[in-house]
Design an enzyme around this catalytic site. Structure first.
Site, PDB file in Angstrom:
ATOM      1  N   THR A 347       0.578  -0.885  -0.249  1.00  0.00           N
ATOM      2  CA  THR A 347       0.015   0.258  -0.064  1.00  0.00           C
ATOM      3  C   THR A 347       0.758   1.165   0.153  1.00  0.00           C
ATOM      4  OG1 THR A 347      -0.279  -0.229   2.770  1.00  0.00           O
ATOM      5  CG2 THR A 347      -1.566  -1.050   0.764  1.00  0.00           C
ATOM      6  N   SER A 373       1.441   8.504   4.684  1.00  0.00           N
ATOM      7  CA  SER A 373       1.096   8.779   3.441  1.00  0.00           C
ATOM      8  C   SER A 373       2.404   8.884   2.638  1.00  0.00           C
ATOM      9  CB  SER A 373       0.346   9.508   3.809  1.00  0.00           C
ATOM     10  OG  SER A 373      -0.516   9.677   2.596  1.00  0.00           O
ATOM     11  N   ARG A 374       2.267   7.693   2.385  1.00  0.00           N
ATOM     12  CA  ARG A 374       3.778   8.182   0.613  1.00  0.00           C
ATOM     13  C   ARG A 374       3.185   9.152  -0.090  1.00  0.00           C
ATOM     14  NH1 ARG A 374       4.601   2.357   1.241  1.00  0.00           N
ATOM     15  NH2 ARG A 374       4.764   2.015   3.629  1.00  0.00           N
ATOM     16  N   VAL A 375       2.178   8.894  -0.439  1.00  0.00           N
ATOM     17  CA  VAL A 375       1.952   9.697  -1.855  1.00  0.00           C
ATOM     18  C   VAL A 375       1.103  11.714  -1.332  1.00  0.00           C
ATOM     19  CG1 VAL A 375       2.776   8.531  -3.059  1.00  0.00           C
ATOM     20  CG2 VAL A 375       0.164   7.997  -2.772  1.00  0.00           C
TER      21      VAL A 375
END
Lengths: 512, 131, 194
Positions: A347, A373-375
């Site tokens: 994810t 939250s990576r993006v």
């Protein structure tokens, strides 16, 4: 009546006598919802097969002279010697706008008693995920309406954000809040008549839940007016393992329709732990080799092929998106267990919910340190970035300091200030269930916090102060909120207006 | 207890016997005696069961079952047999059945493939097509 | 007063004595007659000056200072009273002003509240209307669905019945020739498919 007869007559005259060719087999054994059949020499992998009594199944194991079939209906009706027929079709579900507002089972049949679904299109439940070329990076926000998430762990359209935590930590609540918020935004956006507005349709897949829980969820959505923008796919705990295993794929197929047709959709898998367990059950009954924790070797492939189908497509491919919020339940906060690590790795970040925080009354119990939250930050609107840019670091520093502050009594003024701000921010982020906040309200509240307007309010009064400020702004300062929403950033004039409004509110607010 | 090897052996033996036809059956008994000697009763039973299953399957592959509402005229039957025998080395076994429920027409089965050209099936398709 | 006595005392012997040289002597004599000793006089003068100085320093001056202070305070009090009066007037004026301002503000707020209330009311009314409309539509939709569902069921049932009866009828009515023809056609079709 006569029209019916006429129609039948017409069909009879149009009918051409023909010959049908089918490949058949004979059931040799039925156990635990899985049937073994001999024959079926031309069956395809994942093909739908037909048993007597209108029961369907899926051919999952193709062996030398036997086929392993999982039944999608009541396997108790089948017996040894029954004939099985191939259908030549892969398992597919009805898709489209007509599905909105409906509750369906794992094969797309309605279970809400609102009559048949008049779907014109069907999508196969297993599909290869979009490749690299049609994809686009995430750049549009998907607001959950939960301040702690939207400000610190923002989610973008097309992202896959895992919600992970122990039982009873509010995982489902976050998901439902998000659906309700989408419905709220949809209603506002569609009412405003803005051409560029893109509604987000939601799909909620309930896997292995109690029927009472599902009924409660549906009720909550209906009460909030969110059901009309939502498809609910149900595979309850009492159903066959095959249904639990297939429901997420069915939901994804329905979401893919929105994505492929240039719309935005949100899908929630609640929860994937149960799907993995159902897959384990099927695999063990099919006598596939068992690996760690008795999961089959390809259990890694199960969530990855599911979640890879969530994507943001580029304008050449319709500009649609499918955002996924899978839910995983951990045991005693162990995120390093087999299935959780597996899903975390595929994810684009996770929202980690902690039992301790939940019990301290910090709800949503989002653990700031472990959630990322990576993006998503690329998708945040500028106003949120302006006010929330430092919040996550500040809160992390606060937690560290708070731990130290327990030992020492003498603190310097700076530390004292940091602690005060931290404890107030924690209070500000508390939010009751099913009451998502609009983004402009979030911005205003965070702005007030960042600009010291809450500093002279007692920590225990922050929650009531925040709700009072929210009331004040949403009743009397609609135009200011509208300005924040339309300009999407805080410039000097808006800040001046905010100062004025918050000062005016402050003179009226009296702490209890 | 080499069961998987035993069942493979049983399958091969069944294939051989079916291919050889009458002659194979005559040679079967001594071969079976040789194989079964020195095995436990349980293994023998399992072996024979596997052999039977495999033999039935092989025979079915070579058998053309024609089911019809009334007994077929010889020319129709021979037409079917010739058609289905195309590209086969050995002649097909033909089994004829009558089933008045088919009303008219016929249902042909070869191996696990079924061709249904009966009037009953056509009517059923018609009923299913109306929604 | 001492000077006068001294003068008087000094003037008397002048008439009695004659000549200047005898004047001082007669004066001293006079003084002696009166019992006045120059030494004592000087000492008395010094004493007197000392006492006068001390009195001046420690009694007269503080008393005067106190008097001055009181006078000052009195005048100050008067001034303060005067100032208070003006201040009071000013305050009253300001109060009136604030009151007026508050009133206007209250009016404004009232207006605003009334406006937003009516706006809210309109919005709510609109929303309720749409909701009612939606509910009506939904009810209609579900009615329609129900009707369709029933229709489908009826159609399927009728079709089933038709098929069943026609099967029975055909079984009975179909002639041998017809059956043979059908058999042939079926065989033909199967052959074509294979």
């Amino acid at each position: 009546m006569s029209s019916i007869l006429e129609q039948i007559e017409k069909e009879i005259t149009a009918l051409k006598p023909g010959v049908s060719k089918t490949n058949t087999g004979v059931i040799t054994a039925v156990a635990d919802g899985v049937a073994k059949a001999e024959g079926l020499s031309q069956v395809m992998y994942n093909e739908m097969v037909e048993f007597p009594h209108g029961i369907t199944g899926i051919a999952l194991n193709l062996e030398e002279d036997e086929v392993g079939i999982v039944c999608l209906g009541d396997a108790n009706l089948l017996k040894q010697g029954d004939e099985v027929k191939t259908t030549g079709r892969l398992l597919s579900v009805p898709v489209g706008r007509v599905m909105l507002g409906r509750v369906v089972d794992a094969i797309g049949q309605p279970v809400d008693g609102k009559g048949p679904i008049d779907a014109t299109e069907h999508y196969p439940i297993e599909k290869i995920a979009p490749g690299i070329i049609p994809r686009k990076s995430v750049d549009q926000p998907l607001q959950t309406g939960i301040m702690a998430i939207d400000s610190m762990i923002p989610i973008g359209r097309g992202q896959r954000e895992l919600i992970i935590g122990d039982r009873q930590t509010g995982k489902t609540t976050i998901a439902i809040d998000t659906i309700i918020n989408q419905a709220k935004i949809n209603r506002q956006g569609l009412a405003s008549g803005d051409e560029s507005f893109r509604p987000v349709y939601s799909i909620y897949v309930a896997i292995g839940q109690k029927n009472s829980t599902i009924a409660r969820t549906i009720n909550a959505l209906e009460k909030a007016g969110a059901l009309e923008y939502t498809i609910i796919v149900v595979a309850a705990a009492a159903e066959n393992a095959a249904n639990l295993f297939l429901a997420p794929f069915a939901g994804t197929a329905m979401g893919e329709w929105f994505m492929q047709n240039g719309m935005d959709a949100l899908i929630i898998y609640d929860d994937l732990t149960k799907q993995a367990a159902a897959y384990r059950q099927i695999s063990l009954v099919l006598k596939r080799p068992a690996g760690r924790e008795a999961y089959p070797g390809d259990v890694f492939y199960l969530p990855s092929r599911l979640l890879e189908r969530s994507a943001r497509l580029n304008p050449d491919n319709g500009n649609g998106s499918l955002t996924a919020l899978p839910i995983i339940e951990t045991q005693a906060g162990d995120v390093a267990a087999y299935i959780p690590t597996n899903v975390i790795s595929i994810t684009d970040g996770q929202i980690f919910l902690e039992t301790d925080l939940f019990n301290q009354g910090i709800r949503p119990a989002v653990s700031v340190g472990l959630s990322v939250s990576r993006v998503g930050s690329a998708a945040q609107i500028k106003a949120t970035k302006q006010v929330a840019g430092r919040v996550k670091l500040e809160l992390a520093a606060y937690r560290e300091l708070a731990a130290f502050a327990q030992f020492g009594s003498d603190l310097d003024a700076r530390t004292r200030r940091q602690l005060d701000r931290g404890s107030r921010t924690v209070e500000l982020f508390k939010q009751p269930a099913y009451s998502p906040k609009a983004v402009e309200i979030q911005v205003a509240l965070l702005w007030a916090m960042q600009n010291d307007h809450f500093d002279d309010i007692e920590v225990e009064d922050i929650v009531s102060a925040a709700s009072s400020l929210e009331d004040y702004l949403s009743t009397g300062k609609q135009d200011l909120l509208g300005k924040i929403l339309s300009q999407k950033k805080l410039d000097e004039s808006i800040e001046a207006e905010l100062t004025e409004a918050v000062t005016a509110w402050r003179s009226t607010f009296k702490s209890a | 207890m080499a069961t998987s090897q035993d069942s493979k052996l049983a399958k091969r033996l069944a294939l051989l016997v079916v291919e050889a036809g009458e002659q194979g059956v005559a040679e079967l008994k001594p071969a079976l005696e040789k194989i079964l000697a020195g095995r436990s009763a349980k293994d023998r039973k399992a072996f024979l069961k596997d052999f039977h299953k495999a033999a039935v399957r092989e025979i079915q592959k070579e058998t053309l079952t024609v089911e019809s509402a009334q007994s077929l005229s010889p020319e129709v039957l021979s037409q079917l047999v010739i058609k289905f025998s195309e590209g086969r080395e050995r002649p097909l076994q033909v089994v004829q059945k009558t089933n008045p429920e088919l009303i008219a027409g016929m249902k042909v089965r070869l191996g696990d493939t079924v061709y249904d050209a009966s009037l009953a099936n056509n009517l059923q398709n018609l009923a299913n097509s109306i929604r | 007063m001492l000077d006068t006595i001294l003068l008087l005392a000094s003037s008397a012997p002048v008439h009695e004595s004659t000549g200047d040289t005898g004047l001082l002597a007669s004066f001293v004599e006079l003084l002696n007659n009166f019992g006045v000793e120059p030494k004592l006089i000087i000492a008395q003068i010094i004493n007197f000056i000392l006492v006068a100085f001390l009195l001046w320093k420690f009694a007269f001056k503080p008393v005067m200072a106190t008097l001055d202070e009181r006078q000052r305070k009195n005048s100050e009090g008067l001034q303060f009273a005067e100032e208070s009066k003006t201040q009071l007037e000013e305050t009253e004026k300001r109060q009136a002003e604030v009151l007026r301002e508050a009133n206007t503000k209250a009016q404004d707020i009232l207006h605003e509240a009334r406006d937003s209330a009516s706006e809210f009311e309109d919005k709510m009314k609109g929303e309720t209307a749409t909701q009612i409309e939606e509910m009506r539509k939904r009810a209609e939709d579900s009615n329609e669905l129900e009707r369709k569902k029933m229709l489908t069921e009826v159609r399927q049932e009728v079709a089933r019945l038709v098929v069943m009866t026609s099967g029975k009828v055909l079984q009975r009515e179909l002639g041998n020739d017809e059956k043979l023809r059908l058999d042939k056609a079926a065989a033909e079709e199967i052959s074509q498919l294979n």
